[in-house]
Design a protein around this motif. Structure first.
Motif, PDB file in Angstrom:
ATOM      1  N   ASP A   1     -99.360 -25.209 -48.710  1.00 21.94           N
ATOM      2  CA  ASP A   1     -99.937 -23.949 -49.187  1.00 21.94           C
ATOM      3  C   ASP A   1    -101.468 -23.981 -49.198  1.00 21.94           C
ATOM      4  OD1 ASP A   1     -97.666 -22.459 -49.463  1.00 21.94           O
ATOM      5  OD2 ASP A   1     -97.461 -22.718 -51.624  1.00 21.94           O
TER       6      ASP A   1
ATOM      7  N   ASN B   1    -103.094 -19.210 -46.931  1.00 19.24           N
ATOM      8  CA  ASN B   1    -102.251 -18.574 -47.958  1.00 19.24           C
ATOM      9  C   ASN B   1    -103.114 -18.255 -49.173  1.00 19.24           C
ATOM     10  OD1 ASN B   1    -100.345 -17.776 -49.836  1.00 19.24           O
ATOM     11  ND2 ASN B   1     -99.418 -19.805 -50.064  1.00 19.24           N
TER      12      ASN B   1
ATOM     13  N   ARG C   1     -94.945 -16.878 -44.608  1.00 20.79           N
ATOM     14  CA  ARG C   1     -94.556 -17.947 -45.541  1.00 20.79           C
ATOM     15  C   ARG C   1     -93.257 -17.543 -46.237  1.00 20.79           C
ATOM     16  NH1 ARG C   1     -94.787 -18.678 -51.073  1.00 20.79           N
ATOM     17  NH2 ARG C   1     -95.209 -20.785 -51.837  1.00 20.79           N
TER      18      ARG C   1
END
Length: 625
Positions: A618, A518, A590
């Motif tokens: 994350d 991410n 996500r």
């Protein structure tokens, strides 16, 4: 031991000779905890002698421990043409309570109470910016104010600031008239408040309240008492009301009626402007855009002009107005083509505050407009030259307001922007050159996530690039090759399209390559934890983020695909999913939704754990080879 006894004796001796309670040495230890200052004794006596005659005798003794506490002194008083100040003094006392300095009215700074953005105002303020040589220091501030305005009666707020404790605070109203005086108190249960009579209250020994993360507005949980008269005077205009309907009727008859007249040439212009529009909404959109393009906001706070808008024809002629004037002007133009709307008084600000539906009185600090339509009603912020039609944003959303028209007043609510309405969607295509990341990313923002994004359009390229480097500070040596913004006011959607390079995004670890799953929307909260939280907490609006990252891996291969993650909590829901479309294309999805709600202080630790778990996920890494 002799030294300890001597110090104890010295403190006891000094305390015994201190002038009343002015010495910091007499303050209880419990009132020093988390306190930058302590209100030693505050005494407010309000005397109402007539519908247009009121006086306020004010005295406050405050001990200040540090520079932050000095900001809490509040040595100022506002006045105007109908409010006069006398007996204005400030006294300074030393450690043992002896007077060291005294300042009289002539020593105070007397200046306008409003900023340079205000065109007209008769509101002024006396203030004293005293700077002590050392701390602690004790100050006594006192004045008497007389006024003919009785539409406002100051409330009793014994706890008015964070990090300020209260030793004693007394508030009393003496009503020498036959006019009914009303009051409403709230949040007494957790504080030491005594009600001596109907309009006499005393607060004693209240420890300082700490400011904690996600706390509601202070006024939502500290004690207060509101007051109002059923007959009152405002700048020479007298009124009487027994409910919100009558109160709104008084405001309409005295402040709005007859102020919506438009010149004939403007009416013709508006008719021509809207003649090809098929619906009332299309007409309203054209009129709103006309108002934005042909007027600007400027404040007017002169006497009754602080409450009554400029005539609509004056706004047209001068091309400016305050919130009242621009709202009334827009209302008048809509009316000229048969569209009805309501003038609405609101408490504006980033922290939500309601007009109290159970206590009618002069309230609010701003005005907005509700447009009535058969299919759907719309809300307009008339002071902005850039706001989309029908969008209020966080300045006036989700709160109770007073709507006023010829039928009187009623309490209604502004639109809510909650949870998934506050959406941000990100789609990124990512490929690699050696260890560098090359990305095309598109970000769409809606609701409150739209709110501040259009400001990017007004930044120079230099500051846009600086913004992204700070926003994506987790990316090393970030370069913005190009960017494009699209502000779709019709859909209330702001789109950012950015082409960027982040050097050395991939990290070598032996023979392996580490990929952060991410890169662009990492939730890394710097949330505070508390051994024992004091206040409840609030998630004011909620939001939803939907991110999709398409990694084109080239010659790299995924060595290990992590398991999908789902976190389902009372505070929200988080999902992180991984998939390989082929051996060279990795898709990471996500989703995060945080729910609007009010929570008890006992649930805060669970909320911290929820955010920390999201943050850990994350940071998920994949191994490439």
């Amino acid at each position: 031991m002799k030294l300890i006894y001597f110090q104890f004796f010295l403190i006891f001796f000094i305390s015994s000779i201190c002038a009343q309670d002015y010495s910091p040495l007499t303050i209880k230890d419990t009132l020093k905890i988390d306190a930058n200052s302590v209100i030693r004794d505050k005494n407010v006596v309000i005397t109402i002698d007539a519908i247009d005659k009121m006086s306020i005798d004010f005295t406050k003794i405050i001990t200040v421990f540090n520079s932050e506490g000095l900001k809490q002194v509040g040595a100022y008083v506002y006045y105007d043409d109908v409010s006069k100040v006398k007996d204005l003094n400030l006294y300074v006392y030393d450690l043992i309570g002896e007077e060291k300095e005294r300042f009289k009215k002539r020593d105070f700074i007397d200046q306008s109470a409003v900023s340079g953005g205000t065109l007209y105002s008769d509101s002024r303020v006396y203030h004293m910016d005293y700077k002590p040589k050392s701390y602690p220091v004790t100050l006594k501030f006192e004045y008497t104010l007389t006024t003919s305005n009785t539409a406002f009666i100051r409330p009793f707020y014994p706890v008015g600031r964070y990090y300020q404790s209260v030793e004693n605070s007394s508030f009393k109203i003496i009503n020498n008239t036959s006019i009914k005086l009303r009051s409403k108190n709230q949040n007494f249960e957790n504080f030491n408040i005594k009600q001596k009579s109907d309009f006499h209250f005393i607060a004693e020994n209240i420890p300082a309240v700490k400011k904690e993360s996600y706390s509601p507005s202070l006024e939502n949980f500290v004690p207060s008492v509101k007051f109002a008269l059923n007959k009152f005077n405002l700048e020479g205009v007298q009124g009487e009301a027994h409910n919100w309907k009558e109160f709104g009727q008084w405001q309409y008859e005295n402040f709005l009626k007859g102020y919506d007249e438009l010149p004939a040439n403007l009416i013709s212009e508006i008719e021509n402007l809207t003649q090809d529009a098929d619906t009332n909404r299309e007409k309203a959109e054209l009129i709103y855009q006309f108002m934005q393009d042909n007027s600007r906001y400027i404040s007017v706070q002169l006497g009754i002009g602080g409450w009554r808008p400029m005539p609509a024809e004056d706004v047209y002629d001068k091309k400016y107005g305050d919130c009242k004037a621009l709202t009334n002007y827009t209302k008048a133009m809509l009316k000229s083509v048969g569209i009805e709307s309501k003038y609405c008084v609101v408490y504006a600000g980033s922290e939500k505050r309601d007009i109290d539906p159970d206590f009618f009185s002069m309230q609010g600090n701003h005005v907005i407009l509700k447009v009535l339509d058969d299919d759907e009603d719309y809300w307009l912020e008339c002071t902005s030259q850039t706001q989309p039609f029908g969008f209020l944003g966080t300045f006036t959303d989700n709160r109770k307001v007073l709507a006023i028209d010829e039928n009187g007043g009623e309490i209604i609510e502004t639109p809510k922007y909650v949870n998934s309405q506050n959406l941000q969607k990100s789609i990124a295509q990512i490929n690699f050159s050696q260890l560098d990341m090359h990305t095309e990313i598109k970000i769409e923002s809606y609701g409150t996530q739209y709110n501040r994004k259009p400001a990017l359009e007004r930044l120079s390229p230099k500051y846009v690039r600086e913004f992204y480097k700070e926003y994506w500070s987790n990316l090393n040596r970030l370069s913005i090759n190009s960017y494009h913004f699209e502000n779709d006011k019709k859909e209330i959607k702001f789109t950012q399209s950015i082409n960027l390079i982040a050097q050395n995004f991939l990290q070598k670890l032996g023979n392996d390559i580490i990929l952060t799953a991410n890169p662009f929307n990492q939730n890394t909260p710097s949330i505070k934890t508390y051994n024992e939280r004091t206040n409840p907490f609030q998630l004011m609006r909620g939001y939803k983020d939907v991110d999709q990252y398409e990694f084109l891996l080239g010659d790299y291969k995924v060595g290990y695909l992590p398991e999908n993650v789902t976190i389902d909590s009372k505070f929200g829901k988080y999902e992180l999913h991984f998939s390989l479309q082929d051996e060279n294309k990795l898709i990471v999805n996500r989703n995060l939704e945080v729910y609007k709600n009010n929570y008890e202080k006992e649930e805060y630790e669970d909320f911290v754990n929820f955010l920390n778990e999201i943050s850990r996920n994350d940071q998920s890494k994949l191994i490439l080879n």
